[in-house]
Design an enzyme around this catalytic site. Structure first.
Site, PDB file in Angstrom:
ATOM      1  N   SER A 192      43.894   5.774  -0.981  1.00 33.23           N
ATOM      2  CA  SER A 192      44.461   4.535  -0.592  1.00 33.23           C
ATOM      3  C   SER A 192      43.990   3.593  -1.918  1.00 33.23           C
ATOM      4  CB  SER A 192      44.297   4.047   0.730  1.00 33.23           C
ATOM      5  OG  SER A 192      44.671   2.489   0.519  1.00 33.23           O
ATOM      6  N   TYR A 202      38.097   0.968   6.447  1.00 36.10           N
ATOM      7  CA  TYR A 202      39.005   1.982   6.036  1.00 36.10           C
ATOM      8  C   TYR A 202      38.775   2.222   4.472  1.00 36.10           C
ATOM      9  CZ  TYR A 202      43.671   3.454   4.946  1.00 36.10           C
ATOM     10  OH  TYR A 202      44.894   4.258   4.135  1.00 36.10           O
TER      11      TYR A 202
END
Length: 290
Positions: A146, A159
C-alpha cells in the site's frame, strides 16, 4: 492434471481485490487456489465462474491468518491440490478503524493486525520460496502492499507500519531467493475499487461511504478515478512474466498519481475545524488532573 499449466495461490480472494485477481489470472491460463476468511459462498461462487468461463481449476480453502499456523497449512494444502506452484500472491489484509488512533490501540488489535498484515506474508513467502527452490521452480511472489507503507497519513500508524515492513523485507527475500531464479516484488496500491456496488449492498456496506470514494477519486486523484481489480491482476501478470525477468525486490506504486502532490490542502475539513490540526488529525483532549 493438464501439463505445463501455471499454478498460482491467491490469498484473500473470497471478496474484494482478490476476487478480481484470481479471475484474471485464471483468464490468463493459471490454475488457481484461493483462500477466504469469512466469505465462503462468494469464494465457491468464484470457483464456479472460473471453471465455467475458462475451464481452469480453482481450489478453495478457508484460512484465518490471525491464526499462526494458517498460512503454512494453506501453502501445503494448496500446493498439494495444484500439483505445484509458480506464483504466490499475498493479498489478504485487514484494517480496523477502532485501532487507527494509537491512543485506542489494544494489545489484541495489535496482535491481530500483525498476524494478518505482516507475519502471514513472511510465512507465505518463506514457504512458497522454499518449495520453489527445492523443486527448481523459477517462480514469482507478488505481495499487495500500500502507499500507506511509503508515507504517513492520519490514523494509519499500525497498518502503514506493517506495509512499510513488507516493502523492506521483500528486498531480503529477493536476495535469498535470487540464486534460485525466484523473484519477489510488491505492488503498493492507492485507492482501488475493492468491491462492486452490488457486493457492497449485499454485505451491508455504508453506501454513502462507498459513493464518497468516487467523489474523492474525481477530485483528489490525478487520473480522476479509482483503480480496478483487473488492473492489479495485470501488474501481477507483468511481474510473473518474462517481461520482468530481471526485476526483483521492487515495490511498484499504482495509485493514479495520488501520492505525487503529497498532502492536499483542499480536503474538506470537519464542520468543527477548531478541533482538528494539520493533516486533519483530531486533537485528543484529556481531562487534566486537578
Amino acid at each position: 492434471m493438464e501439463a505445463n499449466v501455471k499454478k498460482a495461490i491467491i490469498t484473500g480472494a473470497g471478496s474484494g481485490l482478490g476476487t478480481g485477481i484470481a479471475y484474471t489470472l485464471a483468464q490468463a491460463g493459471y490454475d488457481v487456489a484461493i483462500s477466504y476468511a469469512h466469505s465462503k459462498n462468494r469464494a465457491y461462487e468464484l470457483a464456479e465462474w472460473i471453471k465455467k468461463d475458462f475451464g481452469r481449476e480453482c481450489y478453495v480453502f478457508q484460512a484465518d491468518f490471525s491464526k499462526p499456523e494458517a498460512m503454512k497449512k494453506l501453502i501445503d494444502d494448496a500446493v498439494k491440490a495444484l500439483g505445484g506452484l509458480d506464483l504466490l500472491v499475498n493479498n489478504a489484509s485487514v484494517t480496523d478503524e477502532s485501532s487507527s488512533e494509537l491512543f485506542d490501540l489494544t494489545d489484541e488489535k495489535l496482535d491481530w493486525l500483525y498476524h494478518v498484515n505482516f507475519r502471514s506474508y513472511i510465512i507465505g513467502m518463506r514457504e512458497a520460496g522454499t518449495y520453489m527452490a527445492k523443486n527448481q521452480i523459477a517462480g514469482n511472489i507478488v505481495n499487495i502492499s500500500s502507499v500507506h507503507g511509503k508515507s504517513v497519513r492520519p490514523d494509519d500508524a499500525v497498518y502503514g507500519a506493517f506495509k512499510a515492513g513488507i516493502n523492506r523485507i521483500i528486498r531480503s527475500f529477493a536476495l535469498s531467493f535470487a540464486p534460485f531464479g525466484i523473484r519477489v516484488n510488491n505492488i503498493a496500491l492507492g485507492a482501488f475499487r475493492n468491491r462492486t456496488r452490488e457486493d457492497a449492498l449485499v454485505q451491508g456496506y455504508d453506501m454513502e461511504a462507498y459513493d464518497w470514494r468516487d467523489t474523492f477519486a474525481a477530485t483528489h486523484i490525478p487520473f480522476g478515478r479509482l483503480g480496478e481489480p483487473e488492473e492489479v491482476a495485470k501488474m501481477i501478470l507483468f511481474f510473473a512474466s518474462d517481461a520482468a525477468a530481471y526485476v526483483t525486490g521492487e515495490t511498484l506504486t499504482a495509485d493514479g498519481g495520488l501520492m505525487i502532490p503529497g498532502m492536499s490542502e483542499a480536503l474538506e475539513m470537519q464542520a468543527d475545524e477548531k478541533d482538528y490540526g494539520w493533516g486533519y488529525m483530531k486533537i485528543r483532549e484529556f481531562n487534566q488532573p486537578k
